[in-house]
Scaffold this motif. Structure first.
Motif, PDB file in Angstrom:
ATOM      1  N   GLY A   1       0.644  -1.121  -0.140  1.00  0.00           N
ATOM      2  CA  GLY A   1       0.069  -0.082   0.106  1.00  0.00           C
ATOM      3  C   GLY A   1       0.963   1.328   0.012  1.00  0.00           C
ATOM      4  O   GLY A   1       0.182   2.414   0.063  1.00  0.00           O
ATOM      5  N   ALA A   2       2.081   1.138   0.007  1.00  0.00           N
ATOM      6  CA  ALA A   2       2.925   2.430  -0.149  1.00  0.00           C
ATOM      7  C   ALA A   2       2.690   3.439  -1.467  1.00  0.00           C
ATOM      8  O   ALA A   2       3.058   4.430  -1.206  1.00  0.00           O
TER       9      ALA A   2
ATOM     10  N   HIS B   1       0.378   4.039  -2.570  1.00  0.00           N
ATOM     11  CA  HIS B   1      -1.214   5.000  -2.539  1.00  0.00           C
ATOM     12  C   HIS B   1      -0.602   6.219  -1.604  1.00  0.00           C
ATOM     13  O   HIS B   1      -1.445   7.300  -1.896  1.00  0.00           O
ATOM     14  N   GLY B   2       0.225   6.176  -0.775  1.00  0.00           N
ATOM     15  CA  GLY B   2       0.584   7.321   0.332  1.00  0.00           C
ATOM     16  C   GLY B   2       1.687   8.082  -0.290  1.00  0.00           C
ATOM     17  O   GLY B   2       1.825   8.786   0.524  1.00  0.00           O
ATOM     18  N   VAL B   3       2.402   7.820  -1.220  1.00  0.00           N
ATOM     19  CA  VAL B   3       3.717   8.473  -1.660  1.00  0.00           C
ATOM     20  C   VAL B   3       3.263   9.629  -2.247  1.00  0.00           C
ATOM     21  O   VAL B   3       3.890  10.691  -2.223  1.00  0.00           O
ATOM     22  N   GLY B   4       2.103   9.857  -2.993  1.00  0.00           N
ATOM     23  CA  GLY B   4       1.746  11.029  -3.695  1.00  0.00           C
ATOM     24  C   GLY B   4       2.397  11.384  -5.173  1.00  0.00           C
ATOM     25  O   GLY B   4       2.851   9.984  -5.859  1.00  0.00           O
TER      26      GLY B   4
ATOM     27  N   ASP C   1      13.526  -4.608  -7.328  1.00  0.00           N
ATOM     28  CA  ASP C   1      12.204  -5.174  -8.150  1.00  0.00           C
ATOM     29  C   ASP C   1      11.129  -4.456  -7.734  1.00  0.00           C
ATOM     30  O   ASP C   1      10.134  -4.098  -8.762  1.00  0.00           O
ATOM     31  N   GLN C   2      10.826  -4.208  -6.154  1.00  0.00           N
ATOM     32  CA  GLN C   2       9.540  -3.437  -5.724  1.00  0.00           C
ATOM     33  C   GLN C   2       9.699  -2.152  -6.218  1.00  0.00           C
ATOM     34  O   GLN C   2       8.538  -1.886  -6.553  1.00  0.00           O
ATOM     35  N   MET C   3      10.707  -1.477  -6.484  1.00  0.00           N
ATOM     36  CA  MET C   3      10.866  -0.317  -6.979  1.00  0.00           C
ATOM     37  C   MET C   3       9.988   0.089  -8.283  1.00  0.00           C
ATOM     38  O   MET C   3       9.542   1.254  -8.449  1.00  0.00           O
TER      39      MET C   3
END
Length: 109
Positions: free
Chosen positions: A53-54, A56-59, A77-79
């Motif tokens: 869920g990161a 969604h909160g990053v902007g 890879d997540q990046m």
């Protein structure tokens, strides 16, 4: 007066943008934050993993910085999912504050 309003609008737009630092040293987060905030952006630092869920909160993402000497392959890879919006990605060989500062200054110029 108009120039001042324009400057304030640019400052607000920058504040809404985030710099992601992937890898690096968790003990350096506050120093990384100082560098990024000096240029009017906010910081998200992910040392070991990107939490669910990161995204969604990053902007709006202004820049993604990957510190390649201190990042796992899984985190790298997540990046890629975070870079889906076409945000520029910078790879740094060093996890130092000076390397981050140089990357931020080059991007904000």
């Amino acid at each position: 007066m108009k120039a001042e309003r324009r400057s304030q609008a640019v400052d607000r737009k920058r504040e809404e943008q985030t710099v992601l630092v992937i890898g690096g040293s968790g003990g350096m987060s506050s120093r990384y934050r100082d560098v990024v905030e000096k240029h009017g952006w906010s910081l998200r630092h992910y040392e070991n993993r990107v939490p669910p869920g990161a995204r969604h909160g990053v902007g709006r993402i202004a820049l993604i910085v990957i510190m390649v000497t201190m990042v796992s392959h899984a985190l790298r890879d997540q990046m890629q999912s975070l870079a889906a919006d076409g945000a520029p990605v910078v790879y740094l060989r060093s996890a130092s504050v000076s390397a981050l500062r140089a990357a931020i200054e080059q991007r904000s110029a």
